[in-house]
Design a protein around this motif. Structure first.
Motif, PDB file in Angstrom:
ATOM      1  N   GLY A   1       0.749  -1.270   0.053  1.00  0.00           N
ATOM      2  CA  GLY A   1      -0.039   0.082  -0.002  1.00  0.00           C
ATOM      3  C   GLY A   1       0.799   1.305   0.025  1.00  0.00           C
ATOM      4  O   GLY A   1       0.220   2.300   0.199  1.00  0.00           O
ATOM      5  N   GLN A   2       2.267   1.021  -0.320  1.00  0.00           N
ATOM      6  CA  GLN A   2       3.021   2.271  -0.374  1.00  0.00           C
ATOM      7  C   GLN A   2       3.623   2.387  -1.808  1.00  0.00           C
ATOM      8  O   GLN A   2       4.965   2.660  -1.800  1.00  0.00           O
ATOM      9  CB  GLN A   2       4.304   2.067   0.673  1.00  0.00           C
ATOM     10  N   ALA A   3       2.700   2.547  -2.645  1.00  0.00           N
ATOM     11  CA  ALA A   3       3.182   2.576  -4.135  1.00  0.00           C
ATOM     12  C   ALA A   3       3.931   3.992  -4.554  1.00  0.00           C
ATOM     13  O   ALA A   3       4.983   4.124  -5.274  1.00  0.00           O
ATOM     14  CB  ALA A   3       2.271   2.596  -4.988  1.00  0.00           C
ATOM     15  N   GLY A   4       3.452   5.047  -3.703  1.00  0.00           N
ATOM     16  CA  GLY A   4       4.324   6.188  -3.790  1.00  0.00           C
ATOM     17  C   GLY A   4       5.633   6.170  -3.309  1.00  0.00           C
ATOM     18  O   GLY A   4       6.595   6.709  -3.673  1.00  0.00           O
ATOM     19  N   LEU A   5       5.769   5.558  -1.947  1.00  0.00           N
ATOM     20  CA  LEU A   5       7.028   5.379  -1.302  1.00  0.00           C
ATOM     21  C   LEU A   5       8.067   4.633  -2.173  1.00  0.00           C
ATOM     22  O   LEU A   5       9.086   4.991  -2.442  1.00  0.00           O
ATOM     23  CB  LEU A   5       6.954   4.815  -0.126  1.00  0.00           C
ATOM     24  N   LEU A   6       7.519   3.693  -3.040  1.00  0.00           N
ATOM     25  CA  LEU A   6       8.330   2.942  -3.664  1.00  0.00           C
ATOM     26  C   LEU A   6       8.231   3.260  -5.391  1.00  0.00           C
ATOM     27  O   LEU A   6       8.769   2.556  -6.294  1.00  0.00           O
ATOM     28  CB  LEU A   6       7.882   1.365  -3.743  1.00  0.00           C
ATOM     29  N   SER A   7       7.796   4.634  -5.582  1.00  0.00           N
ATOM     30  CA  SER A   7       7.722   4.785  -6.990  1.00  0.00           C
ATOM     31  C   SER A   7       8.757   4.762  -7.783  1.00  0.00           C
ATOM     32  O   SER A   7       9.133   4.259  -9.116  1.00  0.00           O
ATOM     33  CB  SER A   7       6.813   6.117  -7.198  1.00  0.00           C
ATOM     34  N   ALA A   8       9.785   5.206  -7.234  1.00  0.00           N
ATOM     35  CA  ALA A   8      11.203   5.655  -7.973  1.00  0.00           C
ATOM     36  C   ALA A   8      11.966   4.358  -8.254  1.00  0.00           C
ATOM     37  O   ALA A   8      12.314   4.040  -9.416  1.00  0.00           O
ATOM     38  CB  ALA A   8      12.184   6.519  -7.230  1.00  0.00           C
ATOM     39  N   LEU A   9      11.685   3.492  -7.359  1.00  0.00           N
ATOM     40  CA  LEU A   9      12.301   2.154  -7.437  1.00  0.00           C
ATOM     41  C   LEU A   9      11.371   1.215  -8.475  1.00  0.00           C
ATOM     42  O   LEU A   9      11.949   0.364  -9.323  1.00  0.00           O
ATOM     43  CB  LEU A   9      12.401   1.409  -6.226  1.00  0.00           C
ATOM     44  N   CYS A  10      10.167   1.343  -8.378  1.00  0.00           N
ATOM     45  CA  CYS A  10       9.157   0.727  -9.277  1.00  0.00           C
ATOM     46  C   CYS A  10       9.682   1.133 -10.696  1.00  0.00           C
ATOM     47  O   CYS A  10       9.622   0.306 -11.576  1.00  0.00           O
ATOM     48  CB  CYS A  10       7.935   0.934  -8.842  1.00  0.00           C
ATOM     49  N   GLU A  11       9.858   2.154 -10.955  1.00  0.00           N
ATOM     50  CA  GLU A  11       9.949   2.626 -12.215  1.00  0.00           C
ATOM     51  C   GLU A  11      11.179   2.191 -12.685  1.00  0.00           C
ATOM     52  O   GLU A  11      11.438   1.730 -13.808  1.00  0.00           O
ATOM     53  CB  GLU A  11      10.326   4.394 -12.222  1.00  0.00           C
ATOM     54  N   ALA A  12      12.575   2.216 -11.985  1.00  0.00           N
ATOM     55  CA  ALA A  12      13.647   1.558 -12.441  1.00  0.00           C
ATOM     56  C   ALA A  12      13.592   0.027 -12.651  1.00  0.00           C
ATOM     57  O   ALA A  12      14.238  -0.443 -13.725  1.00  0.00           O
ATOM     58  CB  ALA A  12      14.634   1.782 -11.085  1.00  0.00           C
ATOM     59  N   VAL A  13      12.905  -0.758 -11.662  1.00  0.00           N
ATOM     60  CA  VAL A  13      12.651  -1.977 -12.039  1.00  0.00           C
ATOM     61  C   VAL A  13      11.920  -2.374 -13.153  1.00  0.00           C
ATOM     62  O   VAL A  13      12.163  -3.106 -13.921  1.00  0.00           O
ATOM     63  CB  VAL A  13      12.159  -2.553 -10.838  1.00  0.00           C
ATOM     64  N   GLU A  14      10.772  -1.645 -13.533  1.00  0.00           N
ATOM     65  CA  GLU A  14       9.851  -1.889 -14.649  1.00  0.00           C
ATOM     66  C   GLU A  14      10.889  -1.725 -15.834  1.00  0.00           C
ATOM     67  O   GLU A  14      10.685  -2.508 -16.624  1.00  0.00           O
ATOM     68  CB  GLU A  14       8.736  -0.958 -14.552  1.00  0.00           C
ATOM     69  N   ASN A  15      11.596  -0.515 -15.855  1.00  0.00           N
ATOM     70  CA  ASN A  15      12.215  -0.479 -16.828  1.00  0.00           C
ATOM     71  C   ASN A  15      13.384  -1.323 -17.340  1.00  0.00           C
ATOM     72  O   ASN A  15      13.433  -1.934 -18.321  1.00  0.00           O
ATOM     73  CB  ASN A  15      12.987   1.141 -17.138  1.00  0.00           C
ATOM     74  N   ARG A  16      13.916  -1.805 -16.363  1.00  0.00           N
ATOM     75  CA  ARG A  16      14.985  -2.847 -16.419  1.00  0.00           C
ATOM     76  C   ARG A  16      14.622  -4.084 -16.695  1.00  0.00           C
ATOM     77  O   ARG A  16      15.209  -4.908 -17.592  1.00  0.00           O
ATOM     78  CB  ARG A  16      15.984  -2.743 -15.079  1.00  0.00           C
ATOM     79  N   TYR A  17      13.329  -4.285 -16.133  1.00  0.00           N
ATOM     80  CA  TYR A  17      12.839  -5.783 -16.549  1.00  0.00           C
ATOM     81  C   TYR A  17      12.375  -6.053 -17.765  1.00  0.00           C
ATOM     82  O   TYR A  17      12.735  -6.990 -18.497  1.00  0.00           O
ATOM     83  CB  TYR A  17      11.753  -6.106 -15.578  1.00  0.00           C
ATOM     84  N   THR A  18      11.758  -4.818 -18.313  1.00  0.00           N
ATOM     85  CA  THR A  18      10.974  -4.903 -19.471  1.00  0.00           C
ATOM     86  C   THR A  18      12.108  -4.832 -20.862  1.00  0.00           C
ATOM     87  O   THR A  18      12.226  -5.590 -21.731  1.00  0.00           O
ATOM     88  CB  THR A  18       9.976  -3.512 -19.857  1.00  0.00           C
ATOM     89  N   THR A  19      12.972  -3.816 -20.450  1.00  0.00           N
ATOM     90  CA  THR A  19      13.824  -3.612 -21.769  1.00  0.00           C
ATOM     91  C   THR A  19      15.141  -4.230 -21.741  1.00  0.00           C
ATOM     92  O   THR A  19      15.730  -4.932 -22.574  1.00  0.00           O
ATOM     93  CB  THR A  19      14.202  -2.079 -21.623  1.00  0.00           C
ATOM     94  N   ASN A  20      15.978  -4.411 -20.176  1.00  0.00           N
ATOM     95  CA  ASN A  20      16.976  -4.994 -20.389  1.00  0.00           C
ATOM     96  C   ASN A  20      17.091  -6.511 -19.896  1.00  0.00           C
ATOM     97  O   ASN A  20      17.931  -7.177 -19.982  1.00  0.00           O
ATOM     98  CB  ASN A  20      17.880  -4.740 -19.171  1.00  0.00           C
ATOM     99  N   PHE A  21      15.852  -7.016 -19.538  1.00  0.00           N
ATOM    100  CA  PHE A  21      15.582  -8.510 -19.534  1.00  0.00           C
ATOM    101  C   PHE A  21      14.860  -9.353 -20.398  1.00  0.00           C
ATOM    102  O   PHE A  21      15.103  -9.919 -21.292  1.00  0.00           O
ATOM    103  CB  PHE A  21      15.235  -8.916 -18.015  1.00  0.00           C
ATOM    104  N   VAL A  22      13.465  -8.948 -20.370  1.00  0.00           N
ATOM    105  CA  VAL A  22      12.475  -9.703 -21.109  1.00  0.00           C
ATOM    106  C   VAL A  22      12.634  -9.641 -22.578  1.00  0.00           C
ATOM    107  O   VAL A  22      12.671 -10.069 -23.251  1.00  0.00           O
ATOM    108  CB  VAL A  22      10.947  -9.359 -20.749  1.00  0.00           C
ATOM    109  N   LEU A  23      12.847  -8.314 -23.002  1.00  0.00           N
ATOM    110  CA  LEU A  23      12.921  -7.728 -24.218  1.00  0.00           C
ATOM    111  C   LEU A  23      14.425  -8.391 -24.926  1.00  0.00           C
ATOM    112  O   LEU A  23      14.142  -9.045 -26.060  1.00  0.00           O
ATOM    113  CB  LEU A  23      12.842  -6.327 -24.455  1.00  0.00           C
TER     114      LEU A  23
END
Length: 835
Positions: free
Chosen positions: A380-402
């Motif tokens: 329930g702390q998406a705001g607190l984790l937003s910067a980390l979530c953005e970084a993980v999302e980008n790396r997961y999608t672009t640097n790993f899955v793709l």
């Protein structure tokens, strides 16, 4: 009155063991009560100028007889008291109200003022009884002792001043002051603040309990930060013990949250290096400051993964950890994801090498990502984790899955037929796996969990192996193409031929439909002539009683159970974001299912899936991976495949004929390259399957078996003492070492740790510590821990004491010693504990 006199006198004889009791009737108004008293075994005598005769009788003639010696009038002066020597060796009964209370309590008469000055306290029979019980257990050694016990009774505490303060703090947190008002009515307020001043160093001109409470927090914080504190170290020890107490947990949290505003802790922690805050948990703002700093550092990749994981482990001991458990777990999984991604080589030499490497290590990146998103969502702390979530999302999608699937696509493009040498094809599952048991005349249960991706099955494997006497092994299998439910489910049944129907995406198995339980039971029964086969939804099996489950297995040779949690969630646009939670539920379901199956006498269990999936938390921009519309007569399509006749595309898709996919029929299939999607009106794009990505086509085969012997234990913990096993100050620091890493069969251990005297008295704080480290590196399984001595330790100086690690016996309130370290307590005593 007579009853109280009788009770008071009997207390002197029975409880205190006196043989002779003197009674002076100073006001000459109690003769009637004296004459009415009838005490069993007690002889009444009166002093009337017969002192020497009485002395001779009591000491010589009847040396074992109990006497009540009454004298009308005041007690004579010492010089004129001819029975003084006898009186000093015995007891004096005083018959006014205070004297009666003293007698009832059994306290020495010389402490009478501690009773007489606080009459309001004794007007309650309940308080009087409570004080009497304490006095019997621990006789007072001074008038102050009596008053301390009175304070404890007023607040409902069961110990010394520390427990009195703790109880009053609890009352303050509840917004009440009944105990404080009772202390005032009992005339104990002055004594209380005098004791507080001597014990904790709190001595303002006008003491106030709320001010004292704030001072406790402020001083503990200042001392923790290495700064000058208003109160002494004894107050810090009391605070530390109170804050760690389960009993006072809610009170601590309430006052801590109130006072962090008063003390401006948010501003304070912002000015400090978050690393210096790691050992402390006085205020919730400490955790928030640490979390924000770590999240920012991870997002910028400026923190070492090993440090972050160590900090997360340390914060598990924080009072506020439960409030932020999912946040810390999200941080840990994000860290492991980034560390694994940095170490991953995402190249491969062939399709076989790709499957091999995915099943060996790459799957963990999908797993870490899924676990990160799950804990982020649960926090329930998406705001607190937003910067980390953005970084993980980008790396997961672009640097790993793709990146991974672009590399994988290079090898798929060169394929003519869909075949991965060296790995079981899904269409051979029944023949190679399930039928193996039937060829040995062994019964088998196959659990097919819809969309149980390989990485989820690997987590289920670890959870199953945690069960006592259970073992399991996991290996990869390659899905049919397209990787969708109807084809995957059919491929797992016994058959000679699979075919795509010309007019839909439905599958014909040896020319027969595979829709519905009856059709699947018919196909399953044909696998081995004479087999008694049964198909059932997993939830229906779970609803059976134990006897019904045993009967079902007794009457059938092969059982297929269908479980649908992940796909049921992911395949709906409205719920596809909940796939991580669905995966957690699926794992729980499978563990419960395995337990129930074995309780029904099932010993051979296979768990597999019809297909995997691609999933990401962030909604896709439809233009990012969308392809142009295919041409031809399209029979069926979704985001990841097209079935039809005369199909072609403007690039971006791999074309297979049915025969190239090992299927009968004239249909053709288009599979989008890498992780590209087709546009489909009204369907979700986060959760997709049907294509040839590694996440979609690497499927699990999980074999579960039951062992005959117990094989689950707990890790052991040792004490590494300092070089000299002595305590020379007010605290000692030791290292607690988890001997072996946690595995499925060596499970975590909860330890209660504290320092004890030889007589069992605890002389330090007691803490509970969880040892659940999985690292193979011994240094990463060490826990430095300091133990603060309490005031009770003073009585054991120059004696051997013991640091004990104790384990709870099951779920009881009893403990057994797990590890023991003798320590010589050898230190100078001072009013303030040195740190």
């Amino acid at each position: 009155m007579s009853d109280r006199i009788t009770t008071g006198l009997m207390s002197l004889y029975e409880d205190q063991g006196h043989r002779i009791v003197f009674w002076y009737d100073a006001a000459r108004d109690l003769r009637g009560e004296f004459e009415a008293v009838d005490l069993p075994g007690v002889t009444k005598v009166e002093v009337v100028n017969n002192e020497f005769g009485l002395k001779y009788r009591m000491l010589r003639q009847e040396p074992k007889t109990r006497f009540l010696v009454y004298k009308e009038g005041p007690e004579p002066s010492m010089a004129e008291n001819w029975l003084l020597d006898v009186q000093l060796a015995t007891a004096v009964f005083r018959a006014d109200q205070a004297a009666i209370w003293v007698a009832e309590l059994g306290i020495p008469a010389k402490y009478e003022d501690a009773v007489r000055d606080h009459a309001e306290f004794y007007r309650s029979a309940r308080r009087l009884a409570a004080l009497r019980d304490v006095e019997r257990e621990r006789p007072s050694q001074s008038a102050s002792d009596v008053r301390r016990k009175m304070l404890a009774v007023c607040v409902g505490a069961d110990g010394d001043l520390d427990t009195v303060v703790e109880a009053l703090l609890g009352e303050l947190a509840d917004g009440r002051d009944e105990a404080l008002r009772l202390i005032e009515r009992a005339g104990l307020t002055g004594f209380f603040w005098k004791e507080v001043g001597m014990r904790y160093g709190y001595a303002p001109s006008e003491p106030d309990f709320q001010d004292f409470s704030i001072s406790i927090f402020a001083s503990a914080w200042s001392r923790a930060m290495g700064e000058k504190a208003q109160l002494n170290a004894e107050a810090a020890l009391m605070f530390r013990r109170w804050g760690a107490s389960r009993r006072w947990s809610e009170a601590f949290e309430k006052l801590s949250n109130d006072y962090q505003e008063v003390l401006k802790i948010r501003d304070d922690v912002q000015s400090r290096d978050f690393r210096t805050l790691m050992p402390h948990d006085h205020f919730e703002e400490v955790d928030r400051r640490i979390i924000v700093a770590i999240v920012d550092g991870l997002a910028k990749q400026s923190l070492a993964a090993g440090d972050v994981l160590k900090w997360v482990r340390e914060r598990r001991q924080s009072h506020w950890y439960q409030n932020y458990e999912h946040v810390y777990q999200a941080i840990a999984f994000a860290t492991e994801f980034q560390q694994a991604l940095a170490e991953a080589d995402l190249t491969m030499t062939s399709v076989s090498d790709g499957v091999k490497r995915y099943a060996a290590s790459w799957f963990r990146l999908d797993q870490f990502y899924r676990k990160f998103i799950y804990h982020m969502q649960q926090s329930g702390q998406a705001g607190l984790l937003s910067a980390l979530c953005e970084a993980v999302e980008n790396r997961y999608t672009t640097n790993f899955v793709l990146k991974l699937n672009d590399s994988w696509q290079d090898h798929i493009t060169r394929l003519t037929d869909w075949n991965v040498p060296g790995f079981l094809q899904q269409a051979r599952f029944y023949h190679e796996e399930a039928a193996e048991f039937r060829r040995k005349d062994q019964k088998v249960v196959v659990v097919i969990s819809d969309a149980l991706r390989f990485e989820i099955a690997e987590e289920a494997l670890r959870e199953i192996r945690k069960l006592n006497r259970f073992d399991a092994e996991l290996k990869p299998m390659v899905s049919t193409l397209p990787s969708y439910t109807q084809l995957g489910m059919a491929a797992l049944l016994p058959h000679r031929q699979l075919a795509l129907r010309d007019d839909s995406d439905l599958i014909l198995l040896d020319g027969e439909s595979t829709v519905g339980a009856k059709a699947r039971e018919k196909a399953l029964g044909a696998g081995r002539p004479g087999d008694r086969a049964k198909v059932l939804a997993a939830r229906d099996f779970m609803n059976l009683g134990t006897a019904e489950g045993k009967e079902l297995f007794r009457d059938h040779d092969i059982l297929y159970l269908y479980h649908n949690q992940i796909d049921a969630t992911g395949d709906k646009m409205a719920t596809e974001e909940n796939v991580p939670a669905a995966a957690e539920t699926a794992i729980e379901d499978l563990v419960k299912l395995v337990r129930k199956l074995t309780s029904a006498n099932v010993s051979n269990i296979l768990i597999t899936a019809d297909h995997g999936f691609l999933w990401q938390h962030r909604a896709l921009d439809d233009s990012s991976f969308a392809l142009a519309e295919p041409e031809g007569a399209v029979t069926s399509r979704n985001r990841r495949f097209v079935i039809g006749h005369g199909l072609s595309s403007n690039g971006g898709m791999k074309k297979f004929t049915a025969s190239q996919l090992g299927l009968a029929g004239e249909q053709e299939v288009l599979i989008p390259n890498s992780i590209n999607r087709l546009r489909v009106q009204g369907s979700g794009s986060r959760y997709v399957h049907g294509g040839a990505s590694l996440q979609e086509i690497v499927l699990p085969i999980l074999r579960v078996g039951k062992q005959r012997q117990e094989d689950v234990g707990q890790v052991s913990v040792q004490i590494i003492p300092p070089s000299r096993a002595q305590i020379t100050t007010g605290q000692i620091q030791v290292i607690l070492y988890q001997v072996e890493p946690v595995t499925e069969k060596e499970q975590p251990r909860m330890i209660s740790a504290g320092i004890f005297a030889e007589d069992g008295k605890v002389i330090s704080e007691e803490v509970e510590l969880l040892f659940d480290f999985t690292s193979e590196n011994p240094r990463e399984r060490e826990v430095p821990r300091s133990f603060l001595l309490n005031r009770a330790a003073d009585a054991y100086n120059n004696q051997t004491v013991f640091l004990k690690l104790r384990s709870r016996i099951g779920k009881t309130s009893h403990y057994e010693d797990h590890a023991l370290q003798p320590l010589l307590l050898k230190r100078g005593i001072s009013t303030d504990f040195d740190f």
